[in-house]
Scaffold this motif. Structure first.
Motif, short mmCIF file in Angstrom:
data_model
loop_
_atom_site.label_atom_id
_atom_site.label_comp_id
_atom_site.label_asym_id
_atom_site.label_seq_id
_atom_site.Cartn_x
_atom_site.Cartn_y
_atom_site.Cartn_z
N ASN A 54 0.81 -1.22 0.00
CA ASN A 54 0.00 0.00 0.00
C ASN A 54 0.84 1.26 0.00
N ARG A 248 -6.86 0.50 2.19
CA ARG A 248 -7.12 0.21 0.78
C ARG A 248 -8.44 0.82 0.30
N SER A 270 -0.46 -5.44 3.89
CA SER A 270 0.19 -4.14 4.10
C SER A 270 0.37 -3.74 5.55
N THR A 326 -6.78 8.74 -0.74
CA THR A 326 -7.19 7.46 -1.32
C THR A 326 -8.59 7.56 -1.91
#
Length: 420
Positions: A54, A248, A270, A326
Motif C-alpha cells: 500500500n 485500501r 500491508s 485514497t
C-alpha cells in the motif's frame, strides 16, 4: 527477454507459478509505484503485491528505519518474546488505530500470512463458542490453508485441498441475486428454524469487498444488517481485512464505513508496511480465551516488519490525509471506468471502493486481453472474479496523480482496442 534468461525458472520452479505467466519478464528493482526489469524497462504497478505494498516499493521513510534497525543489530527473529520493536509497534497501533476508533481489541501475532490470521480467527471462534460450523459467502477468498480454504468459494482453489472441506456453509454475498432476494431472509429463517438442518455456527466470516472474488462491494447497510443478525443470535462476526485493510478502501479498516465493530478482525499484507511478512488477529477483549502456546508459529515474531509497520502507522495514520487522498484517487479511477462503461454499454461495467476498483467485462476473456495489452505498454494489472472477468486495480495508495492518469490512459487504450 530471451529463453536463456528464463530457463532456470522453467527447469526448476513448479508449474504452480501464476503471475510470472502473465508478466513474462524478470524484474530487478522497484521504487514507489514502479518496477524495472533486468533489461531496463519500467512498469507502472497497479498490482502492488496483491495489496501488500500500500505504501509503494522501497518506501524511503520505511526503508531508512529498516536499514537503521538492521545496522544496529536489532532483533530479527523473536517468536513471541518481548522486544523493543514489538512494544513500539503495539504502542503506535494502539494510539493511531485502536483508540481513535474506540476499539478495545487484544492483538495476536498468529504467523506471517493472511491465512495464518484466518486460521487463528476460525480456531478462536470455535473455542469461544464450542461450535464447529462457520458461515462464509459466495465468491469469498480467505487463503490457501485447509481451514481458510473451507471458507473460500473458488472451486479450483478448493479442489486443490484434495480432501472434503467441511464445517462451513456458504451464503449469498450482497447482491448475489442482483437484488431479487431480500437480504438475509433465508439465512435468518434457517438459523431460527429448528427443522432447517443448519447447525448454529460459531462465526460468520466476511470480506467487505471481495477482491479475488471480483471486486464485489458490500453495501454499508448490508454489513450493518449482517452484524445485527450475528449479534442477535450470539454468532461471532469475523471481518477478513487482509487485502482491504490498512487504508485500501480509504479508512484504515474497510468496515468503518458501515459503523460496525466486528468481534474478530484479520490483517496481513500491508500491515507490515514494507511488504515484509506480518499478520495480526484482533479480537474483543472477552474473547481472549487462548491458553499459552495454543496457537503459535515460528515466524510470528518478524521484528523487522514490526519496525516498518510502526513507522508506517506513525507516518501515514497520525491524521486522515492518506484516507482522503485514497478516496480522491479512487474517485478518479471510478470516473475513468464509468466513461468506459458508458462508451461500451452492455460490454463493460465497473465497481469498487477507494483504491480497489474493477472493470467488469461481459466477455470474460476480454479482461485478460486488456491486461496483456497493458503489460505490453508497461502496466501491471491482474484479473479476478470466478471467470477472471474483472480487471482489478490495486495501485499503491502513495501513487501520484500523474502516475495514476498515465496508467488509466493505458487501460483506456487497451479497452478501446479490445472492445471496439
Amino acid at each position: 527477454m530471451t529463453t536463456a534468461e528464463t530457463d532456470i525458472f522453467q527447469t526448476l520452479e513448479s508449474e504452480v507459478r501464476s503471475y510470472s505467466r502473465g508478466w513474462p519478464t524478470v524484474f530487478e528493482s522497484a521504487s514507489g509505484s514502479w518496477l524495472r526489469s533486468e533489461d531496463g524497462r519500467d512498469y507502472l504497478d497497479f498490482f502492488a503485491g496483491a495489496g501488500a505494498l500500500n505504501y509503494g516499493h522501497n518506501n524511503p521513510v520505511l526503508k531508512a528505519a529498516l536499514i537503521d534497525y538492521i545496522a544496529g543489530d536489532g532483533i530479527t527473529h523473536g517468536l513471541d518474546m518481548h522486544t523493543v520493536a514489538k512494544r513500539e509497534l503495539l504502542e503506535s497501533f494502539d494510539s493511531h488505530i485502536l483508540k481513535p476508533r474506540g476499539l478495545d481489541y487484544k492483538v495476536q501475532f498468529p504467523g506471517p500470512t493472511g491465512a495464518n490470521a484466518v486460521e487463528s480467527a476460525l480456531k478462536l471462534a470455535r473455542k469461544v463458542t464450542g461450535r464447529s460450523s462457520i458461515i462464509n459467502f459466495t465468491n469469498a477468498f480467505h487463503g490457501m490453508t485447509l481451514g481458510a480454504l473451507s471458507v473460500t468459494g473458488n472451486s479450483m482453489k478448493r479442489a486443490g485441498a484434495g480432501i472434503p472441506l467441511v464445517h462451513a456453509t456458504p451464503m449469498p454475498f450482497d447482491n448475489y441475486f442482483d437484488g431479487v432476494t431480500e437480504d438475509f431472509h433465508w439465512f435468518s429463517r434457517v438459523l431460527d428454524d429448528s427443522g432447517s438442518g443448519l447447525n448454529r455456527p460459531a462465526a460468520v466470516i466476511v470480506e467487505t469487498v471481495q477482491g479475488e472474488g471480483g471486486v464485489n462491494v458490500a453495501r454499508p447497510e448490508w454489513l450493518r444488517a449482517l452484524a445485527k443478525l450475528c449479534s442477535d443470535r450470539d454468532i461471532l462476526l469475523i471481518v477478513d481485512d487482509v487485502q482491504m485493510g490498512c487504508g485500501r478502501t480509504g479508512p484504515f479498516f474497510s468496515f468503518e464505513i458501515a459503523g460496525i465493530t466486528p468481534d474478530i478482525v484479520t490483517l496481513s499484507k500491508s500491515i507490515g508496511g514494507y511488504g515484509l511478512p506480518m499478520a495480526l488477529t484482533l479480537f474483543k477483549r472477552d474473547l481472549d480465551v487462548w491458553s499459552p502456546g495454543e496457537h503459535n508459529g515460528t515466524f510470528r515474531g518478524n521484528n523487522p516488519a514490526f519496525v516498518t509497520s510502526k513507522v508506517a502507522l506513525d507516518h501515514y495514520w497520525s491524521d486522515d490525509s492518506l484516507h482522503q487522498a485514497t478516496l480522491a484517487k479512487g474517485a478518479r479511477i471510478a470516473e475513468a471506468f464509468t466513461e468506459l462503461s458508458t462508451r461500451y454499454e452492455g460490454q463493460v461495467s465497473t465497481r469498487g471502493r477507494g483504491l480497489v476498483q474493477g472493470l467488469v467485462f461481459e466477455e470474460p476473456d476480454h479482461a485478460a486481453k486488456v491486461c496483456n495489452i497493458a503489460f505490453d505498454q508497461g502496466l501491471l494489472a491482474e484479473t479476478s472474479g470466478p471467470s477472471d472477468e474483472v480487471v482489478k486495480l490495486l495501485p499503491p495508495l502513495t501513487i501520484t496523480e500523474d502516475e495514476l492518469d498515465h496508467g488509466l490512459r493505458i487501460l483506456t487504450e487497451a479497452t478501446d482496442t479490445v472492445c471496439s
